[in-house]
Design a protein around this motif. Structure first.
Motif: not given
Length: 553
Positions: A328-347
């Motif tokens: 369930p944590l993974v299924l909840l986290a999936v949209p968090g990958v694509s919506s992560l802001r560019r600065g946080a994603a790069n970090a």
């Protein structure tokens, strides 16, 4: 002039990863480390011990460990016994049995991908298996003989079934029912309880509630038929075993007396155990807070809370049971990958590349110290931890490790910009680190964890003529190891038969009165007395006094 698309694609993998790229990465992650080492203490040794007993004696209906009934759900042991039998021509039993864990892990990753595709769409779905396999806690259990992996697979299949309940109610209900029944056969009733209210919630969210509820009632019949396929023959052929199994199930359902302590333990465990799924799930909750009432968000939130409640109430806060919190944590986290802001994603991406490159360098330096004694001080420290270990150069393992390191360098240099690049680098880096441990460090780790030399020394110390061996304070993993390696079986000292034995084997227990020590041993790193095993022979004078008509004081 820009290069044609065919040439651009050769520069690196595409993101999101294609089917073959994802399959190869996950297969490399799964099957590396399943072989090449002996059974290790705790769940790995116990599971292999049960499988060893099953394969040797052919008692597939009832399980036993070192000759003693072991009332547990059988599915994982059946599959491990099957792989042990099928690959007996190629691998020793303990390595062939672990292939069952690889099969269940592969199925769990496939089902979590399918569930994510139903809930979040095809583009975001590849993040789900990357997040599940990339969870640090999952890494340890995915490469041991672990029955909870079968339950995890059932949970992921159940989520897939519930996710398609609105669109394909019949197929979704059948999938859910099969998952429920096989999950019961994998680990009993308690781990499957949180899925029932989640299923009712999914049916309530369905466009046709009445039809969905009827389908779910039918799915319970499917689950009952699958469970009855084992329980029915058990009732007819081994009622005592069935009674012991249900007694254990009811003891679990009565619940523990420390739910708050279990909750605190899980809260302390999850930040590293569920990394990076946990922080991404937290971000998804915030970023998608206006969509919390939709099924893709509400279903994993409810499933996580109910599973957490089940674990702290019935199952106990163990590392193996915490596996059920990951889907369930993974299924909840999936949209968090694509919506992560560019600065946080790069970090996050840079953190992954630097961290795993550094860990890879450490793994190579440590290997050099083990094999070539350079750096010298590091080699001395490694030998102090595992006295007697002698490192040897293995060309095949070293070449495989070099190839993995080169692929990692190529991957981080050529991966295109994508929201999924960070999680892809995390998963690839974790796979590289595990590959280096399994190929370069496994001989050193296995040397310190295996009980094979201890079992051989114990077998040599045992007299040829003996009545039986009693045991005191021996964990199931030790009983399983001695039976697997040298066929040494013991009886509990508290049993009627064990009280009449002429030998006693203890582990970290005080010296018993009326017994004379004849042997002591342990693994090379076992320095404390509590870690060592002792073999005692019954004192002759004491034995004479205990006999009817013996000497009186």
């Amino acid at each position: 002039m820009s290069a044609p698309p065919e040439q651009k694609r050769l520069k690196g993998i595409t993101l999101p990863p294609s089917g073959w790229t994802l399959a190869i990465l996950l297969a490399l992650y799964i099957f590396t480390g399943l072989i090449g080492h002996d059974p290790w203490k705790n769940d790995d040794a116990v599971t292999i011990g049960v499988v060893h007993d099953l394969v040797r004696n052919g008692h597939w209906l009832t399980l036993s460990l070192a000759g003693t009934p072991y009332p547990d759900a059988p599915l994982h042991y059946w599959v491990a016994g099957a792989t042990g039998h099928l690959f007996a021509w190629l691998l020793p039993l303990h390595e062939a049995a672990r292939l069952a864990s690889g099969a269940f892990t592969l199925l769990a990753l496939a089902f979590i991908y399918l569930a994510a595709r139903e809930l979040h769409g095809r583009e975001q779905a590849p993040a789900a298996p990357l997040l599940l396999a990339g969870s640090i806690g999952f890494l340890f259990h995915a490469h041991e003989a672990q029955p909870m992996l079968a339950t995890l697979t059932a949970h992921t299949a159940a989520y897939w079934g519930l996710a398609q309940l609105n669109r394909r109610a019949l197929r979704g209900a059948c999938c859910f029912g099969a998952a429920l029944g096989l999950g019961f056969l994998a680990n009993g009733l308690a781990p499957m309880l949180p899925l029932l209210p989640v299923a009712a919630f999914a049916a309530w969210y369905s466009g046709d509630r009445q039809r969905a509820l009827l389908m779910l009632l039918g799915s319970l019949l499917v689950a009952a038929l699958l469970a009855g396929a084992w329980l029915g023959p058990l009732l007819l052929g081994a009622p005592d075993f069935l009674a012991a199994f249900w007694q254990g199930e009811l003891a679990l359902l009565r619940g523990g007396d420390q739910p708050l302590l279990n909750l605190m333990r899980l809260l302390g465990l999850l930040p590293w155990y569920a990394w990076p799924a946990l922080p991404l799930a937290g971000w998804a909750l915030w970023a998608k807070r206006r969509q919390l009432r939709t099924l893709p968000m509400a279903l994993p939130v409810l499933a996580f809370l109910l599973t957490l409640l089940t674990i702290i109430t019935y199952l106990g806060a163990r590392s193996a049971t915490a596996l059920l919190l990951l889907p369930p944590l993974v299924l909840l986290a999936v949209p968090g990958v694509s919506s992560l802001r560019r600065g946080a994603a790069n970090a996050f991406d840079w953190f992954n590349m630097i961290t795993f490159s550094f860990f890879a360098l450490l793994a190579w330096i440590g290997w050099s110290a083990l094999v070539f004694d350079w750096p010298e001080k590091l080699g001395q420290q490694a030998r102090q931890l595992e006295p007697g270990f002698v490192g040897q150069f293995n060309l095949f393992s070293s070449a495989f490790a070099v190839l993995g390191t080169l692929i990692w360098c190529w991957l981080i240099a050529t991966s295109p910009r994508s929201p999924m690049r960070g999680i892809m680098h995390w998963m690839a880096g974790l796979t590289l680190f595990w590959l280096l441990i399994a190929t370069l460090w496994m001989p050193w780790i296995d040397y310190g964890k295996t009980y094979r030399p201890v079992s051989a020394a114990l077998a040599k110390a045992l007299p040829e003529k003996r009545a039986c061996i009693a045991s005191l304070n021996l964990a199931d993993s030790l009983l399983a190891s001695f039976d697997y390696f040298d066929g040494i079986r013991t009886l509990s000292l508290s049993s009627r038969a064990g009280m009449n034995c002429d030998l006693l084997l203890t582990h970290g227990a005080p010296s018993p009165a009326g017994w004379q020590k004849v042997w002591e041993g342990g693994r090379p790193g076992d320095r404390r007395n509590n870690d060592k095993l002792q073999l005692y022979r019954r004192d002759v004078d004491t034995a004479d006094r205990d006999q009817p008509g013996g000497a009186q004081q």
